[in-house]
Design a protein around this motif. Structure first.
Motif, PDB file in Angstrom:
ATOM      1  N   LEU A  38       0.780  -1.321  -0.071  1.00 34.26           N
ATOM      2  CA  LEU A  38      -0.023  -0.063   0.257  1.00 34.26           C
ATOM      3  C   LEU A  38       0.771   1.299  -0.119  1.00 34.26           C
ATOM      4  O   LEU A  38       0.730   2.269  -0.678  1.00 34.26           O
ATOM      5  CB  LEU A  38      -0.910  -0.018   1.052  1.00 34.26           C
TER       6      LEU A  38
ATOM      7  N   PRO B  64      -4.804   5.503   8.208  1.00 38.96           N
ATOM      8  CA  PRO B  64      -6.237   5.008   8.246  1.00 38.96           C
ATOM      9  C   PRO B  64      -6.420   3.681   8.087  1.00 38.96           C
ATOM     10  O   PRO B  64      -7.354   2.833   8.431  1.00 38.96           O
ATOM     11  CB  PRO B  64      -6.724   5.719   6.792  1.00 38.96           C
ATOM     12  N   THR B  65      -5.256   2.962   7.481  1.00 39.24           N
ATOM     13  CA  THR B  65      -5.617   1.430   7.408  1.00 39.24           C
ATOM     14  C   THR B  65      -5.190   1.079   8.825  1.00 39.24           C
ATOM     15  O   THR B  65      -5.901  -0.241   9.036  1.00 39.24           O
ATOM     16  CB  THR B  65      -4.489   1.084   6.414  1.00 39.24           C
TER      17      THR B  65
ATOM     18  N   PRO C  48     -11.017  -1.769   7.991  1.00 36.46           N
ATOM     19  CA  PRO C  48     -11.134  -1.693   6.489  1.00 36.46           C
ATOM     20  C   PRO C  48     -12.327  -2.500   6.080  1.00 36.46           C
ATOM     21  O   PRO C  48     -12.290  -3.565   6.401  1.00 36.46           O
ATOM     22  CB  PRO C  48      -9.735  -2.296   5.641  1.00 36.46           C
ATOM     23  N   LYS C  49     -13.158  -2.017   4.919  1.00 35.77           N
ATOM     24  CA  LYS C  49     -14.356  -2.818   4.372  1.00 35.77           C
ATOM     25  C   LYS C  49     -13.667  -3.993   3.735  1.00 35.77           C
ATOM     26  O   LYS C  49     -13.268  -3.717   2.664  1.00 35.77           O
ATOM     27  CB  LYS C  49     -15.194  -2.016   4.054  1.00 35.77           C
ATOM     28  N   LYS C  50     -14.434  -5.181   4.104  1.00 38.27           N
ATOM     29  CA  LYS C  50     -13.837  -6.164   3.318  1.00 38.27           C
ATOM     30  C   LYS C  50     -14.723  -6.561   1.843  1.00 38.27           C
ATOM     31  O   LYS C  50     -14.444  -7.249   1.036  1.00 38.27           O
ATOM     32  CB  LYS C  50     -13.558  -7.488   4.107  1.00 38.27           C
ATOM     33  N   THR C  51     -15.936  -6.265   2.403  1.00 42.79           N
ATOM     34  CA  THR C  51     -16.984  -6.986   1.323  1.00 42.79           C
ATOM     35  C   THR C  51     -17.650  -5.568   0.783  1.00 42.79           C
ATOM     36  O   THR C  51     -17.047  -4.780   0.532  1.00 42.79           O
ATOM     37  CB  THR C  51     -18.112  -7.810   2.166  1.00 42.79           C
ATOM     38  N   GLY C  52     -18.708  -6.230  -0.352  1.00 44.70           N
ATOM     39  CA  GLY C  52     -19.033  -4.933  -1.034  1.00 44.70           C
ATOM     40  C   GLY C  52     -19.209  -5.412  -2.527  1.00 44.70           C
ATOM     41  O   GLY C  52     -19.565  -4.607  -3.386  1.00 44.70           O
ATOM     42  N   ARG C  53     -19.247  -6.718  -2.562  1.00 42.96           N
ATOM     43  CA  ARG C  53     -19.642  -7.224  -4.117  1.00 42.96           C
ATOM     44  C   ARG C  53     -20.859  -7.074  -4.312  1.00 42.96           C
ATOM     45  O   ARG C  53     -21.915  -7.046  -3.848  1.00 42.96           O
ATOM     46  CB  ARG C  53     -19.215  -8.784  -3.810  1.00 42.96           C
TER      47      ARG C  53
END
Lengths: 259, 393
Positions: B270, B291-292, B388-393
């Motif tokens: 990153l 932020p991470t 951190p958001k992992k999903t969102g597919r």
């Protein structure tokens, strides 16, 4: 928009260890150049010297000249940040920023630098970059979802979109397809073919078919043995490298009789 | 399209004797065995108690005898009925459960005793809303005699605890965060970073009373120097800020260590991705790395607060003890919950009638435990929200 790259007697070091020795290469603007060679021969190391990413590692340094349209990027008065904003890079493993949405990932080059864009400007940048990376149709309905929710191939195209969003002159790709399936690989290769109309593209690949498919010129790097520096063995038209190379080493490598 | 014709074969009937089977025990064996052990242990304890005439010894003996009977009984039963491997596996599994229960015992008993003893005091009217000003031994004595509600409260101690801990957090978090950023992002393994790591480790082990003495001495020196130079009037060093300095000495190493770990696990990719976009290093750290890692940093900070909010000794030597609320960090003494508890036990308001003081002390302990639990809960929620958001597919 597109710049010529010219390396003159470039030596690359990790501390005292000479990793790549005496590279002289002239890369045309608006072309695709592939770097091939066995593992550890210094292709990635050399690629990372093209945007001064090499020196991010502790103790790493470079000797010699690297001209970007006649400007030496290793001149002592040059700020590496300026170089990197002109020479974008796509990494081996897709690395979208996990805290950001798809939209923010594309705009990362602006947002992280604190550049203010109006809503319409940023919408335009996002759409152009995602269309340029052939990703627009797949993600246009969910731009506010996290970028890490995409598939590996989509993530890699998102990283390419992020790179072209800041309008660089050169795009470096470090084995961009090695973590992807064949269909995603094909999508990236098609994209590389389109990118070369606007940018100078340099790609490191282990896949010789890929080098033959996408590149106009190919550079073959090799290493004499462990602990020895890598060298640029041959640099020529891709068709010539794969059909009738002038060096014995190149022929052995591209015909699979290596080692 | 012709589908390949399937040969209709009937599966062979199961053999009368499956050669793969081994001895088994019904699922309820362990429960039956445990009940049996409890019964046998009870009988044994009763017999022993009767034999030696030690009635008070009975209950603990019973509790100790249950595993002593249950563990070998299960071992032998499984060894005989199943096999050696299963038996030893079960034996160790039961030992692990036993160790877990023993480890849980003090925690549960602490919570149980504090809640059961402290709850009446907490529910006494005005306990959270009043302080101890005007509460004399005479009042406590009367309360004891008439059986009325215990007067006095912990408002001043809650205020003191929150203000001092907040000040300590404000001091330690920037120092700790910047130190860990230096260690992870800038030091590149230099001798300075090794020295910092070493001294942070040493600081982790500083006894809290030493931190209190240090803060008292440092503040006293600072005030005397400043007043001799004519910069400020001489004043006593005992104040909330001195206590906050003492607590921050204890907090900084915890914050440095936790944030350092959190920053180290941010993938280097990153950082490189950010550099490759032409982003400067400090902006990369500020906008990508922190932020991470923010969820881990936030929960680390919360846990370090929970660590210092229960400190008694350094507060006692730096902020003293008062009976009324004081919001001012830089002037006057301040009370905190742990010191309040200590004082109520050690120096009851009415030496002849200690019960009201003890009730207040237990209730204050309950409040302190609730605050620490809420902080731990907050740490978990913060970690969840910022992750951190992992999903969102």
């Amino acid at each position: 928009m597109s710049k010529r790259i010219n390396a003159i007697d470039l030596n690359v070091y990790y501390g005292d260890f000479l990793a790549v020795e005496g590279v002289n290469i002239d890369i045309e603007p608006r072309s695709v150049t592939a770097f091939i060679g066995p593992s550890g021969c210094g292709k990635t190391t050399f690629l990372r010297t093209l945007n001064r990413m090499h020196e991010v590692l502790p103790g790493a340094r470079v000797e010699g000249q690297l001209l970007l349209d006649d400007d030496n990027i290793y001149d002592t008065a040059v700020d590496p940040v300026t170089v990197r904003s002109m020479v974008g890079m796509v990494f081996q493993r897709p690395n979208p920023f996990p805290t950001m949405s798809i939209r923010d990932n594309v705009l990362a080059g602006y947002k992280l630098n604190g550049t203010r864009l109006s809503r319409s400007q940023s919408d335009q940048v996002v759409e152009e970059a995602l269309k340029g990376a052939n990703l627009w149709n797949e993600v246009k309905d969910r731009l506010d979802k996290p970028g890490s929710g995409l598939s590996g191939g989509q993530q890699q195209r998102l990283c390419i979109a992020r790179t072209i969003a800041v309008k660089p002159d050169v795009i470096l790709m470090d084995e961009p397809c090695s973590a992807l399936d064949p269909i995603s690989t094909l999508a990236i290769e098609d994209l590389i073919n389109e990118l070369k109309d606007t940018y100078t593209v340099v790609i490191v690949t282990h896949n010789m078919q890929q080098a033959a498919r996408v590149s106009e010129k190919t550079a073959f790097f090799n290493i004499a043995g462990t602990g020895k520096p890598g060298k640029l063995i041959e640099y020529d038209e891709t068709t010539k490298i794969f059909s009738n190379p002038s060096k014995k080493d190149t022929e052995n490598y591209v015909s699979g009789r290596f080692g | 399209m012709s589908t390949p014709t399937q040969e209709t074969t009937t599966p062979p009937p199961p053999k009368a004797q499956n050669s793969l089977t081994q001895g088994t025990l019904p699922r309820w064996t362990w429960a039956a065995m445990l009940a049996g052990s409890v019964a046998v242990a009870a009988a044994l304890a009763a017999a022993l108690g009767a034999a030696f005439g030690a009635e008070s010894f009975l209950m603990p003996l019973w509790v100790v005898l249950v595993p002593v009977i249950y563990l070998p009984a299960m071992l032998i039963l499984q060894w005989v009925r199943i096999n050696k491997r299963k038996a030893i596996d079960g034996f160790w599994k039961n030992l692990v459960y036993l160790a877990f229960l023993i480890a849980l015992l003090p925690l549960v008993s602490v919570i149980w005793s504090v809640v059961s003893v402290g709850l009446p005091g907490l529910l006494a009217p005005g306990f959270l809303a009043s302080d101890m000003s005007g509460i004399t031994g005479r009042i406590d004595q009367e309360t004891m005699e008439t059986g009325g509600d215990v007067l006095g409260g912990i408002r001043h101690a809650i205020i003191g605890s929150l203000v001092i801990t907040l000040a300590a957090t404000v001091i330690s978090v920037p120092i700790g965060l910047l130190t860990s950023i230096y260690l992870v992002e800038y030091s590149r393994g230099s001798w300075l970073s090794r020295a910092i790591t070493f001294f942070v480790d040493v600081m982790t082990g500083i006894p809290s009373i030493v931190a209190g003495l240090f803060a008292a001495a440092a503040t006293a020196w600072f005030i005397s120097t400043a007043s001799s130079l004519g910069l400020m009037a001489a004043r006593p060093y005992t104040m909330g800020l001195t206590a906050a300095i003492a607590l921050s000495v204890l907090m900084i190493p915890v914050v440095v260590r936790t944030t350092e770990e959190m920053l180290r696990v941010v993938p280097n990719e990153l950082r490189e991705a950010s550099y490759a976009l032409g982003v400067r290093k400090w902006r990369t750290i500020l906008k990508v790395v922190i932020p991470t890692a923010i969820s881990g940093i936030a929960s680390g900070v919360t846990l370090s607060i929970a660590r210092v909010i229960g400190e008694t000794a350094p507060i006692l030597v730096t902020a003293g003890f008062v009976v009324n609320a004081n919001w001012n960090l830089v002037s006057g003494w301040m009370a905190t919950l742990p010191v309040y508890i200590y004082r109520q036990f050690q120096n009851p308001i009415a030496p002849a009638a200690t019960e009201p003081s003890e009730q207040r002390a237990w209730a204050a302990a309950l409040v302190l435990i609730i605050i620490v639990m809420l902080l731990n809960l907050a740490a978990r929620i913060i970690a969840q929200v910022f992750a951190p958001k992992k999903t969102g597919r």
